[in-house]
Design a protein around this motif. Structure first.
Motif, PDB file in Angstrom:
ATOM      1  N   UNK A 100       0.893  -1.014  -0.340  1.00  0.00           N
ATOM      2  CA  UNK A 100      -0.240  -0.013  -0.637  1.00  0.00           C
ATOM      3  C   UNK A 100       1.157   1.400  -0.011  1.00  0.00           C
ATOM      4  N   UNK A 101       0.778   2.338  -0.935  1.00  0.00           N
ATOM      5  CA  UNK A 101       1.657   2.853  -0.834  1.00  0.00           C
ATOM      6  C   UNK A 101       1.255   4.053  -0.520  1.00  0.00           C
ATOM      7  N   UNK A 102       2.298   4.753   0.552  1.00  0.00           N
ATOM      8  CA  UNK A 102       1.880   6.220   1.844  1.00  0.00           C
ATOM      9  C   UNK A 102       1.136   7.395   1.221  1.00  0.00           C
ATOM     10  N   UNK A 132      -0.632  14.221  -7.924  1.00  0.00           N
ATOM     11  CA  UNK A 132      -0.448  14.089  -6.691  1.00  0.00           C
ATOM     12  C   UNK A 132      -1.769  14.432  -5.717  1.00  0.00           C
ATOM     13  N   UNK A 133      -2.416  14.876  -6.272  1.00  0.00           N
ATOM     14  CA  UNK A 133      -3.910  15.292  -5.253  1.00  0.00           C
ATOM     15  C   UNK A 133      -4.686  14.412  -5.555  1.00  0.00           C
ATOM     16  N   UNK A 134      -5.261  13.268  -4.531  1.00  0.00           N
ATOM     17  CA  UNK A 134      -6.185  12.205  -4.732  1.00  0.00           C
ATOM     18  C   UNK A 134      -7.723  12.409  -4.101  1.00  0.00           C
ATOM     19  N   UNK A 183      -2.619  13.588  -0.633  1.00  0.00           N
ATOM     20  CA  UNK A 183      -1.467  13.501  -1.498  1.00  0.00           C
ATOM     21  C   UNK A 183      -0.993  11.828  -1.741  1.00  0.00           C
ATOM     22  N   UNK A 184       0.254  12.018  -3.224  1.00  0.00           N
ATOM     23  CA  UNK A 184       0.519  10.298  -3.074  1.00  0.00           C
ATOM     24  C   UNK A 184       2.088  10.692  -3.276  1.00  0.00           C
ATOM     25  N   UNK A 214       1.332  11.673   8.264  1.00  0.00           N
ATOM     26  CA  UNK A 214       1.708  11.121   7.430  1.00  0.00           C
ATOM     27  C   UNK A 214       1.213   9.761   7.841  1.00  0.00           C
ATOM     28  N   UNK A 215       0.460   8.360   6.783  1.00  0.00           N
ATOM     29  CA  UNK A 215      -0.436   7.875   7.464  1.00  0.00           C
ATOM     30  C   UNK A 215       0.007   6.754   6.000  1.00  0.00           C
TER      31      UNK A 215
END
Length: 77
Positions: free
Chosen positions: A1-3, A32-34, A49-50, A76-77
């Motif tokens: 899973x991407x941070x 880059x904004x999700x 953001x990614x 950051x998650x």
């Protein structure tokens, strides 16, 4: 899973419902904004953001508008 990175920003110039949809649309168009969640009462936007994106880049999304953006906090998650 991407941070993912969540930043909360103060949005200057927001005052009514249409402002929230315009701000969300402008910020969502930045690479880059999700996701973008607007809290109109607090005049804040929580942006997920990614990748790290400079505040200046986000401000550029508001070219030719009255809106301004300044970072409040990051997580950051």
């Amino acid at each position: 899973m991407k941070k993912t990175i969540s930043h909360t920003y103060h949005i200057g110039g927001m005052g009514y419902g249409n402002c929230a949809s315009t701000v969300k649309q402008k910020l969502s168009g930045v690479a880059g904004v999700t996701s973008v969640a607007i809290d109109l009462g607090k005049k804040e936007a929580k942006i997920t953001l990614i990748k790290e994106i400079e505040t200046d880049t986000l401000q550029h999304a508001f070219s030719n508008t009255r809106y301004t953006i300044s970072e409040l906090k990051a997580k950051i998650s």
